[in-house]
Design a protein around this motif. Structure first.
Motif, PDB file in Angstrom:
ATOM      1  N   GLY A  22      -0.666  -5.407  13.116  1.00 49.15           N
ATOM      2  CA  GLY A  22      -1.663  -6.308  12.487  1.00 49.15           C
ATOM      3  C   GLY A  22      -1.632  -5.750  11.029  1.00 49.15           C
ATOM      4  O   GLY A  22      -2.653  -6.166  10.280  1.00 49.15           O
ATOM      5  N   TYR A  23      -0.638  -5.117  10.230  1.00 48.67           N
ATOM      6  CA  TYR A  23      -0.595  -4.933   8.893  1.00 48.67           C
ATOM      7  C   TYR A  23      -1.901  -3.827   8.576  1.00 48.67           C
ATOM      8  O   TYR A  23      -2.580  -4.271   7.576  1.00 48.67           O
ATOM      9  CB  TYR A  23      -0.640  -6.203   8.242  1.00 48.67           C
ATOM     10  N   ARG A  24      -2.319  -2.894   9.475  1.00 51.80           N
ATOM     11  CA  ARG A  24      -3.257  -2.071   9.240  1.00 51.80           C
ATOM     12  C   ARG A  24      -2.937  -0.655   9.600  1.00 51.80           C
ATOM     13  O   ARG A  24      -2.048  -0.619  10.587  1.00 51.80           O
ATOM     14  CB  ARG A  24      -4.504  -2.568  10.077  1.00 51.80           C
ATOM     15  N   CYS A  25      -3.569   0.142   9.053  1.00 50.62           N
ATOM     16  CA  CYS A  25      -3.348   1.610   9.390  1.00 50.62           C
ATOM     17  C   CYS A  25      -3.804   2.069  10.837  1.00 50.62           C
ATOM     18  O   CYS A  25      -4.856   1.604  11.123  1.00 50.62           O
ATOM     19  CB  CYS A  25      -3.902   2.654   8.262  1.00 50.62           C
ATOM     20  N   ARG A  26      -3.159   2.500  11.364  1.00 51.24           N
ATOM     21  CA  ARG A  26      -3.536   2.857  12.841  1.00 51.24           C
ATOM     22  C   ARG A  26      -4.690   3.843  12.985  1.00 51.24           C
ATOM     23  O   ARG A  26      -5.365   4.007  14.079  1.00 51.24           O
ATOM     24  CB  ARG A  26      -2.516   3.386  13.611  1.00 51.24           C
ATOM     25  N   TYR A  27      -4.815   4.858  12.002  1.00 53.34           N
ATOM     26  CA  TYR A  27      -5.786   5.788  11.860  1.00 53.34           C
ATOM     27  C   TYR A  27      -7.140   5.054  11.276  1.00 53.34           C
ATOM     28  O   TYR A  27      -8.169   5.127  11.842  1.00 53.34           O
ATOM     29  CB  TYR A  27      -5.336   7.012  10.608  1.00 53.34           C
ATOM     30  N   CYS A  28      -7.216   4.712   9.925  1.00 51.05           N
ATOM     31  CA  CYS A  28      -8.301   4.226   9.066  1.00 51.05           C
ATOM     32  C   CYS A  28      -8.368   2.759   9.182  1.00 51.05           C
ATOM     33  O   CYS A  28      -9.584   2.648   8.819  1.00 51.05           O
ATOM     34  CB  CYS A  28      -8.239   5.009   7.667  1.00 51.05           C
ATOM     35  N   HIS A  29      -7.508   2.027   9.608  1.00 47.41           N
ATOM     36  CA  HIS A  29      -7.626   0.594   9.839  1.00 47.41           C
ATOM     37  C   HIS A  29      -7.682  -0.196   8.563  1.00 47.41           C
ATOM     38  O   HIS A  29      -8.176  -1.341   8.738  1.00 47.41           O
ATOM     39  CB  HIS A  29      -9.215   0.283  10.856  1.00 47.41           C
ATOM     40  N   ARG A  30      -7.523   0.528   7.500  1.00 46.28           N
ATOM     41  CA  ARG A  30      -7.657  -0.349   6.279  1.00 46.28           C
ATOM     42  C   ARG A  30      -6.438  -1.225   6.431  1.00 46.28           C
ATOM     43  O   ARG A  30      -5.155  -0.917   6.912  1.00 46.28           O
ATOM     44  CB  ARG A  30      -7.368   0.610   5.013  1.00 46.28           C
ATOM     45  N   SER A  31      -6.378  -2.245   5.635  1.00 50.77           N
ATOM     46  CA  SER A  31      -5.415  -3.312   5.599  1.00 50.77           C
ATOM     47  C   SER A  31      -4.360  -3.319   4.323  1.00 50.77           C
ATOM     48  O   SER A  31      -4.731  -2.549   3.604  1.00 50.77           O
ATOM     49  CB  SER A  31      -6.047  -4.793   5.742  1.00 50.77           C
ATOM     50  N   GLN A  32      -3.229  -3.858   4.353  1.00 48.09           N
ATOM     51  CA  GLN A  32      -2.405  -3.653   3.146  1.00 48.09           C
ATOM     52  C   GLN A  32      -2.570  -4.247   1.970  1.00 48.09           C
ATOM     53  O   GLN A  32      -2.380  -4.016   0.982  1.00 48.09           O
ATOM     54  CB  GLN A  32      -1.035  -4.465   3.499  1.00 48.09           C
ATOM     55  N   ASN A  33      -3.994  -4.940   1.899  1.00 46.32           N
ATOM     56  CA  ASN A  33      -4.660  -5.375   0.791  1.00 46.32           C
ATOM     57  C   ASN A  33      -5.318  -4.144  -0.042  1.00 46.32           C
ATOM     58  O   ASN A  33      -5.513  -4.417  -1.256  1.00 46.32           O
ATOM     59  CB  ASN A  33      -5.551  -6.496   1.107  1.00 46.32           C
ATOM     60  N   VAL A  34      -5.712  -3.151   0.804  1.00 45.27           N
ATOM     61  CA  VAL A  34      -6.539  -2.170  -0.052  1.00 45.27           C
ATOM     62  C   VAL A  34      -5.548  -0.538   0.157  1.00 45.27           C
ATOM     63  O   VAL A  34      -6.031   0.312  -0.417  1.00 45.27           O
ATOM     64  CB  VAL A  34      -7.723  -1.842   0.586  1.00 45.27           C
ATOM     65  N   ALA A  35      -4.723  -0.387   0.832  1.00 44.90           N
ATOM     66  CA  ALA A  35      -3.799   0.385   1.128  1.00 44.90           C
ATOM     67  C   ALA A  35      -2.376   0.400   1.070  1.00 44.90           C
ATOM     68  O   ALA A  35      -1.737  -0.701   1.278  1.00 44.90           O
ATOM     69  CB  ALA A  35      -4.215   1.217   2.405  1.00 44.90           C
ATOM     70  N   VAL A  36      -1.575   1.367   0.675  1.00 44.80           N
ATOM     71  CA  VAL A  36      -0.167   1.443   0.841  1.00 44.80           C
ATOM     72  C   VAL A  36       0.179   1.705   2.138  1.00 44.80           C
ATOM     73  O   VAL A  36      -0.277   2.855   2.830  1.00 44.80           O
ATOM     74  CB  VAL A  36       0.505   2.081  -0.250  1.00 44.80           C
ATOM     75  N   LEU A  37       0.974   0.816   2.817  1.00 40.55           N
ATOM     76  CA  LEU A  37       1.271   1.126   4.138  1.00 40.55           C
ATOM     77  C   LEU A  37       2.811   1.659   4.318  1.00 40.55           C
ATOM     78  O   LEU A  37       3.741   1.302   3.604  1.00 40.55           O
ATOM     79  CB  LEU A  37       1.385  -0.191   5.108  1.00 40.55           C
ATOM     80  N   GLU A  38       2.909   2.525   5.416  1.00 44.21           N
ATOM     81  CA  GLU A  38       4.066   3.120   5.721  1.00 44.21           C
ATOM     82  C   GLU A  38       4.346   3.279   7.094  1.00 44.21           C
ATOM     83  O   GLU A  38       3.561   3.129   8.076  1.00 44.21           O
ATOM     84  CB  GLU A  38       4.227   4.792   5.100  1.00 44.21           C
ATOM     85  N   VAL A  39       5.763   3.603   7.423  1.00 47.64           N
ATOM     86  CA  VAL A  39       6.044   3.734   8.657  1.00 47.64           C
ATOM     87  C   VAL A  39       5.990   5.359   9.277  1.00 47.64           C
ATOM     88  O   VAL A  39       6.649   5.920   8.268  1.00 47.64           O
ATOM     89  CB  VAL A  39       7.337   2.926   9.202  1.00 47.64           C
ATOM     90  N   ASP A  40       5.395   5.568  10.059  1.00 50.68           N
ATOM     91  CA  ASP A  40       5.440   6.998  10.594  1.00 50.68           C
ATOM     92  C   ASP A  40       5.850   7.328  11.916  1.00 50.68           C
ATOM     93  O   ASP A  40       6.007   6.007  12.884  1.00 50.68           O
ATOM     94  CB  ASP A  40       3.881   7.527  10.746  1.00 50.68           C
TER      95      ASP A  40
END
Ligand SMILES: [Zn+2]
Length: 274
Positions: A224-242
């Motif tokens: 869902g285009y969100r960080c799995r840890y802190c749940h911030r979305s791509q609008n406020v954070a840089v997403l990466e694949v881990d």
């Protein structure tokens, strides 16, 4: 066209056909009675050289510039040599070429002795003998075996845009000696872990490079285009694949072993692991 033209044309065709028939007669006569050719056939039977028929060359297309730069042709080869079928195909072909390499000089010697002994190699006299000699020599040259006696394989890596258009390329050839060396180093393992650091690093680089842009976006979408840890979305954070199980611990670049993290969470995860 007049009758004369037809006559000339038909005569030419007939002369041509007679020429072909005579040629066939000469060839079959020479094939049957030439001592030289029969001896070459006999030698050919004893030396069954292998064809260079391995489809061992590798190629791969990256859609990510970083992976294309980081992964060398040798890294990619090492990765593929992990797989039994590929490794065996390569080693078999190396064995075949080695057979050719060892036996070709013996073959050439036997052929050489034959040519020296050949009674037909005296200066031919007369038109018919000259023609027979010509056809014999032609067939002789054709029947000599010229096997490939060395092995190499080529690895080509491409860099392409998302639309598939290739815009960079690198390529390297590997000798049988180099490949055998890599295969031996790959044998040094404990379970799924390679103990040779160079080998392990090469495999890790290629494994990491298996996260294509396509796979990366599929993972983002699933999460869902969100960080799995802190749940911030791509609008406020840089997403990466881990990698959930890190590559250093034997994790693979598969859909189920990948998750979306933001840059901050991903960095702190790596710190914890260190
Ligand atoms: Zn986060």
């Amino acid at each position: 066209m007049g009758k004369v033209m037809w006559g000339i044309l038909i005569s030419f065709v007939i002369i041509f056909l007679i020429g072909l028939i005579i040629r066939q007669l000469y060839l079959s006569f020479v094939k049957k009675y030439s001592i030289l050719l029969n001896k070459v056939q006999e030698i050919n039977k004893r030396y069954a050289f292998y064809k260079f028929s391995c489809e061992c060359d590798l190629s791969h297309t990256y859609d990510n510039e970083k992976f294309f730069q980081n992964i060398s042709e040798e890294d990619y080869l090492i990765y593929q040599l992990q797989f039994y079928n590929y490794k065996n195909k390569v080693l078999n072909q190396i064995g075949f070429m080695n057979y050719n390499y060892l036996n070709f000089p013996k073959y050439q010697n036997e052929i050489k002795e034959l040519t020296i002994k050949n009674e037909y190699s005296k200066k031919p006299k007369g038109y018919v003998v000259k023609l027979l000699n010509y056809y014999e020599n032609k067939l002789y040259q054709k029947s000599l075996q010229k096997p490939v006696t060395s092995f190499y394989l080529k690895v080509t890596l491409y860099l392409a845009k998302i639309n598939g258009q290739v815009y960079n390329k690198k390529e390297k050839s590997f000798t049988s000696e180099r490949i055998k060396n890599l295969v031996n180093r790959l044998k040094n393992k404990n379970g799924d872990f390679y103990l040779d650091k160079g080998i392990w690093d090469a495999i890790s680089r290629v494994e990491r490079g298996r996260v294509t842009n396509k796979l990366r976006f599929a993972v983002y979408k699933r999460d869902g285009y969100r960080c799995r840890y802190c749940h911030r979305s791509q609008n406020v954070a840089v997403l990466e694949v881990d990698h959930i199980i890190p590559i250093a611990k034997g994790g693979k670049s598969t859909f189920n072993n990948l998750q979306t993290l933001c840059h901050d969470c991903n960095s702190s995860k790596s710190d914890r692991l260190l």
